[in-house]
Design a protein around this motif. Structure first.
Motif, PDB file in Angstrom:
ATOM      1  N   THR A  78       0.826  -1.211   0.000  1.00  0.00           N
ATOM      2  CA  THR A  78       0.000   0.000   0.000  1.00  0.00           C
ATOM      3  C   THR A  78       0.861   1.262   0.000  1.00  0.00           C
ATOM      4  O   THR A  78       0.628   2.167  -0.831  1.00  0.00           O
ATOM      5  CB  THR A  78      -0.971  -0.007   1.193  1.00  0.00           C
ATOM      6  N   PRO A  79       1.870   1.410   0.859  1.00  0.00           N
ATOM      7  CA  PRO A  79       2.734   2.600   0.772  1.00  0.00           C
ATOM      8  C   PRO A  79       3.489   2.692  -0.548  1.00  0.00           C
ATOM      9  O   PRO A  79       3.681   3.801  -1.078  1.00  0.00           O
ATOM     10  CB  PRO A  79       3.696   2.423   1.955  1.00  0.00           C
ATOM     11  N   VAL A  80       3.920   1.569  -1.106  1.00  0.00           N
ATOM     12  CA  VAL A  80       4.689   1.598  -2.357  1.00  0.00           C
ATOM     13  C   VAL A  80       3.828   2.059  -3.517  1.00  0.00           C
ATOM     14  O   VAL A  80       4.221   2.961  -4.292  1.00  0.00           O
ATOM     15  CB  VAL A  80       5.294   0.210  -2.639  1.00  0.00           C
ATOM     16  N   TRP A  81       2.651   1.482  -3.676  1.00  0.00           N
ATOM     17  CA  TRP A  81       1.834   1.883  -4.824  1.00  0.00           C
ATOM     18  C   TRP A  81       1.181   3.242  -4.596  1.00  0.00           C
ATOM     19  O   TRP A  81       0.868   3.939  -5.566  1.00  0.00           O
ATOM     20  CB  TRP A  81       0.825   0.784  -5.164  1.00  0.00           C
ATOM     21  N   ASP A  82       1.035   3.654  -3.360  1.00  0.00           N
ATOM     22  CA  ASP A  82       0.634   5.031  -3.095  1.00  0.00           C
ATOM     23  C   ASP A  82       1.706   6.000  -3.593  1.00  0.00           C
ATOM     24  O   ASP A  82       1.394   7.019  -4.227  1.00  0.00           O
ATOM     25  CB  ASP A  82       0.395   5.236  -1.602  1.00  0.00           C
ATOM     26  N   ALA A  83       2.979   5.666  -3.325  1.00  0.00           N
ATOM     27  CA  ALA A  83       4.075   6.522  -3.796  1.00  0.00           C
ATOM     28  C   ALA A  83       4.118   6.565  -5.314  1.00  0.00           C
ATOM     29  O   ALA A  83       4.357   7.640  -5.912  1.00  0.00           O
ATOM     30  CB  ALA A  83       5.400   6.025  -3.232  1.00  0.00           C
ATOM     31  N   LEU A  84       3.886   5.445  -5.966  1.00  0.00           N
ATOM     32  CA  LEU A  84       3.867   5.438  -7.427  1.00  0.00           C
ATOM     33  C   LEU A  84       2.717   6.276  -7.970  1.00  0.00           C
ATOM     34  O   LEU A  84       2.877   7.006  -8.967  1.00  0.00           O
ATOM     35  CB  LEU A  84       3.762   3.995  -7.937  1.00  0.00           C
TER      36      LEU A  84
END
Length: 532
Positions: free
Chosen positions: A82-88
């Protein structure tokens, strides 16, 4: 259990049912523990399934950099995706690789999104992970197609032979020649100590001590070479490696992506023999077995190792208990009977009176308890002395037990085992031993019926009874530390005489209790497909 199985050993069906019930009761609290935790390796494996690979100039994988950065900013209680694809989605980077590179230099920050942002990030993560799961599905379909085209070995057991020089480019011609000489399964032993590395090395490796590093590129190279051998020989040659240690989930993911066929994957081996934290191991093994289930990979468990540290007669029942636990954990993760290469070994001291008959009883008990599993039968090692003639005879006895009890996977024993690194000529002689015994006595499983109430039946019933008693003691143990009873038993040295408390061990700092709202699309999709 089949009626023939009951006739062979005259086992009490109610005792067998009781054993499985107790194994389930001992194992379920550990599964519940695994469901409520994640590890850094589970999260890194998830990113690998999403397509992130490669390493920096110092060999540190990008998945390690990215998981470490997310953990520093948000923790891993809600998962890494969730944090990774939020950053993307916030345009911190155009793709996963660039994001990991920026994370390694501290030039990106992560957050836990809320509301619609969280929903959108999770949807994007699932889409990315679905591509990795589809790759595993395609590789499984490719295996099925190649088996139909080239065929399986004409007989069982499958002959399992180890090749590992440390140099993948030397392993390949040796593996191909071993297949020409009759090996059905090629196992590439992992370099000593890799199980304690908290990262997966990158690329094709040309040096390793007593084995070759498990890497994605090494997997790819060997699989391609054995595909060529399968075409040449007219039978599908299988490839094995090791999904164990601190990176168990990642190596399982890479095995699924590169179409390995078998993986060593025991629920307790890393705890007992590598001093890896028990919680870390059980969390990691559940995820890895979910991957293996989806990929159609056969697992090999490690019960044979118990008998290298404990007496093979006195501790025989601990092998049976471990097999029952491994069966429970495997099936809970979605594996089917044909994928359960449960382990056992020929390790009774040859000086013990009736040692061969006792080995026969133990092997037959395993065969009858798990009639649909391709059991993996391990050759003598502990009592090899350097007398190669005696060793060759012991290996012949080992092969004969395998023939008489219908084992599914037979590891080739070497007469120079535990003395020197075997020469290629040793391997040739060992394969001749296997071929002679199997050609001369391979059908004995159809004819062999131990006498009623003779030593073999009596010993098998005794070991099963002792296994039930041990499971009863485990299930009813009250641990003052509040650990699940099985973890308390491991801490007490029940298996392999190794004491491993749940609060200690390597990798403990990589264990994370999940929070409400934890999300891992890989786990979700693997569980959705667990009944395939």
């Amino acid at each position: 259990m089949s009626s023939r199985a009951r006739r062979l050993l005259d086992l009490d069906p109610s005792t067998v049912r009781r054993a499985r019930t107790l194994a389930r009761r001992a194992g379920k609290p550990v599964v519940d523990l695994a469901r409520s935790h994640t590890t850094v390796s589970v999260e890194r494996a998830t990113l690998r399934l999403a397509g992130l690979s490669g390493a920096d100039h110092e060999g540190v994988p990008w998945v390690n950099h990215l998981v470490d950065a997310v953990r520093a900013d948000t923790g891993l209680e809600h998962g890494v995706t969730t944090p990774v694809w939020d950053a993307l989605r916030r345009d911190e980077a155009p793709d996963l690789l660039t994001l990991a590179q920026k994370a390694s230099s501290g030039s990106v920050s992560f957050r836990l999104p809320e509301g619609r942002d969280a929903t959108a990030a999770r949807k994007a993560a699932r889409t990315a992970l679905a591509r990795g799961i589809r790759t595993i599905d395609r590789q499984r379909a490719t295996r099925d197609r190649l088996v139909r085209r080239h065929g399986n070995p004409a007989r069982t057991p499958w002959i399992y032979l180890i090749v590992a020089t440390g140099d993948i480019h030397e392993d390949i011609p040796q593996a191909q020649q071993a297949a020409r000489e009759g090996a059905d399964v090629i196992a590439v032993i992992r370099s000593t100590g890799q199980s304690l590395l908290d990262f997966v090395p990158e690329g094709a490796t040309r040096e390793g001590y007593a084995g070759t590093y498990a890497t994605q590129e090494n997997f790819r190279l060997m699989r391609a070479a054995l595909d060529d051998s399968s075409k040449e020989l007219g039978r599908y040659v299988r490839l094995t490696n090791y999904a164990s240690g601190l990176c168990m989930p990642e190596i399982a993911a890479l095995a699924g992506l590169e179409r390995l066929d078998m993986m060593l994957n025991d629920s307790m081996y890393g705890i007992l023999f590598r001093d890896i934290n028990p919680v870390r191991t059980f969390v990691d093994q559940r995820f890895s077995r979910q991957v293996h289930a989806r990929a159609g990979i056969i697992i090999n468990t490690g019960e044979d190792n118990y008998l290298t540290t404990a007496d093979a007669v006195e501790a025989a029942h601990t092998v049976t208990v471990s097999q029952l636990l491994n069966e429970y954990f495997a099936k809970e993760a979605g594996l089917q009977d044909w994928q359960l290469g449960l382990g056992h070994a020929f390790e009774i001291n040859p000086e013990v009176p009736d040692s061969f008959r006792l080995e026969l009883a133990h092997a037959l008990l395993a065969r009858q308890l798990f009639p649909d599993a391709p059991l993996k039968w391990m050759p003598p090692t502990k009592h090899m002395t350097g007398d190669v003639f005696r060793g060759y005879l012991l290996d012949g006895f080992f092969n004969l037990v395998g023939a008489m009890t219908g084992q599914g996977i037979l590891l080739v024993g070497m007469m120079t085992e535990a003395v020197v690194t075997p020469w290629l000529s040793d391997r040739d002689l060992a394969l001749q031993n296997v071929r002679y015994v199997m050609d001369a006595a391979g059908g004995l499983t159809e004819d062999f019926h131990p006498p009623r109430d003779g030593l073999i039946q009596t010993r098998a019933r005794q070991v099963l009874g002792e296994a039930v008693d041990l499971l009863e003691a485990i299930v009813h143990d009250t641990d003052t530390a509040g650990d699940p009873p099985l973890l308390a038993a491991i801490a007490d040295g029940t298996f392999g005489q190794m004491r491993r408390p749940a609060s200690k061990g390597k990798g403990l700092d990589g264990v994370v209790r999940t929070a409400d709202g934890y999300d891992n699309p890989a786990t979700t999709m693997l569980e959705e497909g667990a009944t395939r």
